[in-house]
Design a protein around this motif. Sequence first.
Motif, PDB file in Angstrom:
ATOM      1  N   GLU A  71      18.216  51.664  57.867  1.00  0.00           N
ATOM      2  CA  GLU A  71      17.176  51.582  58.907  1.00  0.00           C
ATOM      3  C   GLU A  71      15.801  52.169  58.709  1.00  0.00           C
ATOM      4  N   ASP A  72      15.053  51.779  59.061  1.00  0.00           N
ATOM      5  CA  ASP A  72      13.570  52.184  58.808  1.00  0.00           C
ATOM      6  C   ASP A  72      13.150  53.192  59.724  1.00  0.00           C
ATOM      7  N   SER A  73      12.597  54.544  59.409  1.00  0.00           N
ATOM      8  CA  SER A  73      12.577  55.586  60.185  1.00  0.00           C
ATOM      9  C   SER A  73      11.320  56.332  59.846  1.00  0.00           C
ATOM     10  N   ARG A  74      10.970  57.436  60.332  1.00  0.00           N
ATOM     11  CA  ARG A  74       9.542  58.199  60.171  1.00  0.00           C
ATOM     12  C   ARG A  74       9.717  58.366  58.442  1.00  0.00           C
ATOM     13  N   SER A  75      10.831  58.588  57.828  1.00  0.00           N
ATOM     14  CA  SER A  75      10.824  59.113  56.462  1.00  0.00           C
ATOM     15  C   SER A  75      11.390  58.070  55.594  1.00  0.00           C
ATOM     16  N   PHE A  76      11.820  56.934  55.913  1.00  0.00           N
ATOM     17  CA  PHE A  76      12.301  55.860  55.044  1.00  0.00           C
ATOM     18  C   PHE A  76      11.946  54.500  55.754  1.00  0.00           C
ATOM     19  N   SER A  77      11.771  53.816  54.478  1.00  0.00           N
ATOM     20  CA  SER A  77      11.354  52.323  54.753  1.00  0.00           C
ATOM     21  C   SER A  77      11.769  51.565  53.508  1.00  0.00           C
ATOM     22  N   LYS A  78      12.202  50.255  53.886  1.00  0.00           N
ATOM     23  CA  LYS A  78      12.735  49.379  52.704  1.00  0.00           C
ATOM     24  C   LYS A  78      11.307  48.880  52.333  1.00  0.00           C
ATOM     25  N   LEU A  79      11.191  48.703  50.995  1.00  0.00           N
ATOM     26  CA  LEU A  79       9.930  48.250  50.407  1.00  0.00           C
ATOM     27  C   LEU A  79       9.738  46.550  50.435  1.00  0.00           C
ATOM     28  N   PRO A  80       8.819  46.050  50.955  1.00  0.00           N
ATOM     29  CA  PRO A  80       8.677  44.936  51.164  1.00  0.00           C
ATOM     30  C   PRO A  80       8.508  43.933  49.951  1.00  0.00           C
ATOM     31  N   TYR A  81       8.787  42.654  49.970  1.00  0.00           N
ATOM     32  CA  TYR A  81       8.987  41.774  48.669  1.00  0.00           C
ATOM     33  C   TYR A  81       8.500  40.275  49.004  1.00  0.00           C
ATOM     34  N   ILE A  82       8.133  39.551  48.006  1.00  0.00           N
ATOM     35  CA  ILE A  82       8.032  38.082  47.959  1.00  0.00           C
ATOM     36  C   ILE A  82       8.783  37.435  47.163  1.00  0.00           C
ATOM     37  N   ASP A  83       9.353  36.024  47.170  1.00  0.00           N
ATOM     38  CA  ASP A  83       9.650  34.919  46.396  1.00  0.00           C
ATOM     39  C   ASP A  83       8.489  34.553  45.638  1.00  0.00           C
ATOM     40  N   GLY A  84       8.776  34.513  44.261  1.00  0.00           N
ATOM     41  CA  GLY A  84       8.219  33.317  43.515  1.00  0.00           C
ATOM     42  C   GLY A  84       6.658  33.439  43.299  1.00  0.00           C
ATOM     43  N   ASP A  85       5.831  33.782  44.308  1.00  0.00           N
ATOM     44  CA  ASP A  85       4.266  33.523  43.977  1.00  0.00           C
ATOM     45  C   ASP A  85       3.590  34.869  43.628  1.00  0.00           C
ATOM     46  N   GLY A  86       3.929  35.227  42.522  1.00  0.00           N
ATOM     47  CA  GLY A  86       3.353  36.590  42.096  1.00  0.00           C
ATOM     48  C   GLY A  86       1.854  36.743  41.622  1.00  0.00           C
ATOM     49  N   SER A  87       1.350  35.663  41.576  1.00  0.00           N
ATOM     50  CA  SER A  87       0.137  35.732  41.074  1.00  0.00           C
ATOM     51  C   SER A  87      -0.883  35.909  42.594  1.00  0.00           C
ATOM     52  N   ALA A  88      -0.554  35.171  43.519  1.00  0.00           N
ATOM     53  CA  ALA A  88      -1.315  35.371  44.716  1.00  0.00           C
ATOM     54  C   ALA A  88      -1.033  36.730  45.250  1.00  0.00           C
ATOM     55  N   PHE A  89       0.266  37.245  45.234  1.00  0.00           N
ATOM     56  CA  PHE A  89       0.802  38.453  45.584  1.00  0.00           C
ATOM     57  C   PHE A  89      -0.137  39.734  44.855  1.00  0.00           C
ATOM     58  N   TYR A  90      -0.387  39.400  43.803  1.00  0.00           N
ATOM     59  CA  TYR A  90      -1.061  40.356  42.841  1.00  0.00           C
ATOM     60  C   TYR A  90      -2.586  40.578  43.123  1.00  0.00           C
ATOM     61  N   GLU A  91      -3.195  39.347  43.396  1.00  0.00           N
ATOM     62  CA  GLU A  91      -4.463  39.102  44.005  1.00  0.00           C
ATOM     63  C   GLU A  91      -4.475  39.870  45.461  1.00  0.00           C
ATOM     64  N   ALA A  92      -3.718  39.553  46.311  1.00  0.00           N
ATOM     65  CA  ALA A  92      -4.025  40.094  47.538  1.00  0.00           C
ATOM     66  C   ALA A  92      -3.652  41.716  47.641  1.00  0.00           C
ATOM     67  N   MET A  93      -3.206  42.272  46.716  1.00  0.00           N
ATOM     68  CA  MET A  93      -3.149  43.643  46.492  1.00  0.00           C
ATOM     69  C   MET A  93      -4.551  44.258  46.278  1.00  0.00           C
ATOM     70  N   ALA A  94      -5.582  43.315  45.954  1.00  0.00           N
ATOM     71  CA  ALA A  94      -6.794  44.218  45.476  1.00  0.00           C
ATOM     72  C   ALA A  94      -7.431  44.948  46.868  1.00  0.00           C
TER      73      ALA A  94
END
Length: 283
Positions: free
Chosen positions: A142-165
């Motif tokens: 469960e997400d809490s003040r000190s813990f979170s699950k890291l988000p992720y996406i399927d397949g589209d790595g190029s767009a995801f990389y550019e979105a992190m700029a």
Amino acid sequence: MFIAPMLLEQREHPFDDEGCLFEPMIDGRRLLVSLERGRVRLYTRHGIEVTSQYPELHQVPVAGGADAVLDGEVACFDAATGTFAPERLTERFRMRKPMQIREAAVRQPVHFFAFDLLRCDGADLRDLPLERRKEMLSGALEDSRSFSKLPYIDGDGSAFYEAMAGKPFKGMAAKRKSSRYVGRRDGSWQKIMRYRYANVAIVGYRKHHFGWLVAHDRKIVGLLDRDVPDPYRQAFGGVSREIATGEDRDYVYVKPAIAARVRFRDWTADGRLRMPEFLGFAD
């Protein structure tokens, strides 16, 4: 319980692949969180126990309090700048006095970003495919003040990389959905780093071990001491005496006549290059 972590191989450019999951890379330190019979233990990637360093991570929000081993990244976040603060995390890691640690847990708390579940309720999950482990992590933590699950996406790595700029991530991880968890570096997990680039002037060199002292805007910003090919070292060595201006016990100083092109992770809080890499001499 310590489990040797799975490490990522480096890749230069982002890509698309429906067989992969893509995650942002947190600018922190690798951490394994073990919850066994109600007792929490925290381990670095090298197996060093650091449970006492992070008291704010002692309450692990695993459903039902089940035994579990989580893999992830611990980080400090600077709300004022909207970025991660690796220097603060280093301070936390080096603290030894209990009172100082307790105060820091309030003043500059860390956060754990979980990206894998290695054991749960007595079962070893490492032979399951990553996609299944992700599903189980989603249900177990469960997400809490000190813990979170890291988000992720399927397949589209190029767009995801550019979105992190412009966002405070140090790069992107690409992991095959079918990958089993192995305690070594493996090509089914890859990292694509985000770099900054700069031209820096070589203003000195170390006497006893190789290293070029470099400056940017007339300020010393770091030392280039790794991965400089021999031909470049020899070329600089051939002219270094002609441009020398002075020396002290550790360095010979030179005129800023030769510039190097470098890539680096980021600027540190005190204005130095983080993990600079030499790319060549600049024009």
